[in-house]
Design a protein around this motif. Structure first.
Motif, PDB file in Angstrom:
ATOM      1  N   VAL A  91       0.838  -1.199   0.000  1.00  0.00           N
ATOM      2  CA  VAL A  91       0.000   0.000   0.000  1.00  0.00           C
ATOM      3  C   VAL A  91       0.874   1.251   0.000  1.00  0.00           C
ATOM      4  N   GLY A  92       1.832   1.317   0.913  1.00  0.00           N
ATOM      5  CA  GLY A  92       2.713   2.475   0.985  1.00  0.00           C
ATOM      6  C   GLY A  92       3.492   2.677  -0.299  1.00  0.00           C
ATOM      7  N   ALA A 117      -4.242  -2.575  -3.243  1.00  0.00           N
ATOM      8  CA  ALA A 117      -2.993  -1.809  -3.322  1.00  0.00           C
ATOM      9  C   ALA A 117      -2.510  -1.599  -4.758  1.00  0.00           C
ATOM     10  N   GLN A 118      -2.607  -2.627  -5.587  1.00  0.00           N
ATOM     11  CA  GLN A 118      -2.039  -2.512  -6.931  1.00  0.00           C
ATOM     12  C   GLN A 118      -2.773  -1.509  -7.817  1.00  0.00           C
ATOM     13  N   HIS A 119      -3.888  -0.973  -7.345  1.00  0.00           N
ATOM     14  CA  HIS A 119      -4.629   0.017  -8.125  1.00  0.00           C
ATOM     15  C   HIS A 119      -4.552   1.418  -7.514  1.00  0.00           C
ATOM     16  N   MET A 120      -3.893   1.546  -6.368  1.00  0.00           N
ATOM     17  CA  MET A 120      -3.847   2.838  -5.677  1.00  0.00           C
ATOM     18  C   MET A 120      -3.013   3.872  -6.408  1.00  0.00           C
ATOM     19  N   ASP A 121      -2.048   3.435  -7.190  1.00  0.00           N
ATOM     20  CA  ASP A 121      -1.176   4.413  -7.846  1.00  0.00           C
ATOM     21  C   ASP A 121      -1.782   5.018  -9.106  1.00  0.00           C
ATOM     22  N   GLN A 122      -2.866   4.403  -9.645  1.00  0.00           N
ATOM     23  CA  GLN A 122      -3.468   4.916 -10.872  1.00  0.00           C
ATOM     24  C   GLN A 122      -4.969   5.145 -10.773  1.00  0.00           C
ATOM     25  N   GLY A 123      -5.614   4.561  -9.747  1.00  0.00           N
ATOM     26  CA  GLY A 123      -7.048   4.770  -9.568  1.00  0.00           C
ATOM     27  C   GLY A 123      -7.913   4.111 -10.621  1.00  0.00           C
TER      28      GLY A 123
END
Length: 193
Positions: free
Chosen positions: A13-14, A116-122
């Motif tokens: 996540v971080g 988590a794997q979608h948090m950087d691009q939404g």
């Protein structure tokens, strides 16, 4: 305008939040468990993301001390027990309890309903995900809504912090759908409006 962001926690996540927020042009520092680095990074930041396991929140708060006073503190955790059950709900939430433990922080609940794997691009599979954001602090909530938009999310004001009860339940449902119902982590929620 770039925001100084501290991410406490260097796991999946971080790491995802660090990549996405840095790519969006923000000044981001992520730290692990080193107490001095945690305090120093939080003191430097305008916004502090708690990307640690729910079970580690109390220790993290003790380490942070007053470094989060007056800061926007984003609770990304899912309030789950060690055996993967919802730890709180209906009458309170992890975020509400966090606000009680850090009364001078400006707690915002967000990002916990997204893998988590979608948090950087939404996004998932080219579809924009909804980022549900709850807080009693209006300016803190607006700031996190803006960060969510910077990452590519459809950022949605989910109301006061007490609504974190439902965001935490929704996050738990997402985990159950992904891993227990075996839909996998390439799923996400979108509010059609």
């Amino acid at each position: 305008m770039a925001t100084k962001i501290a991410i406490i926690g260097k796991g999946n996540v971080g790491g995802a939040l660090q990549r996405g927020l840095a790519r969006a042009g923000h000044e981001v520092k992520a730290v692990g468990k080193d107490p001095a680095a945690v305090r120093q990074t939080a003191a430097w930041a305008e916004v502090v993301f708690l990307a640690v396991p729910f079970s580690a929140l109390d220790d993290t708060l003790r380490t942070l001390g007053d470094a989060v006073n007056g800061k926007v503190v984003v609770d990304v955790t899912n309030a789950l027990t060690a055996d993967m059950q919802l730890a709180l709900g209906f009458t309170t939430s992890g975020a509400e309890e966090l606000q009680k433990k850090a009364p001078q922080a400006r707690v915002v609940k967000a990002f916990n309903t997204v893998f988590a794997q979608h948090m950087d691009q939404g996004q998932v599979k080219g579809e924009k995900l909804s980022l549900l954001v709850a807080s009693d602090d209006a300016s803190g909530k607006e700031r996190v809504l803006g960060l969510g938009k910077d990452l590519g999310f459809d950022a949605v004001d989910a109301g006061p912090l007490r609504n974190a009860r439902w965001l935490e339940s929704l996050g738990y449902l997402n985990i159950l759908l992904g891993y227990v119902q075996k839909l996998g982590p390439d799923i996400g929620f979108r509010l059609v409006r």
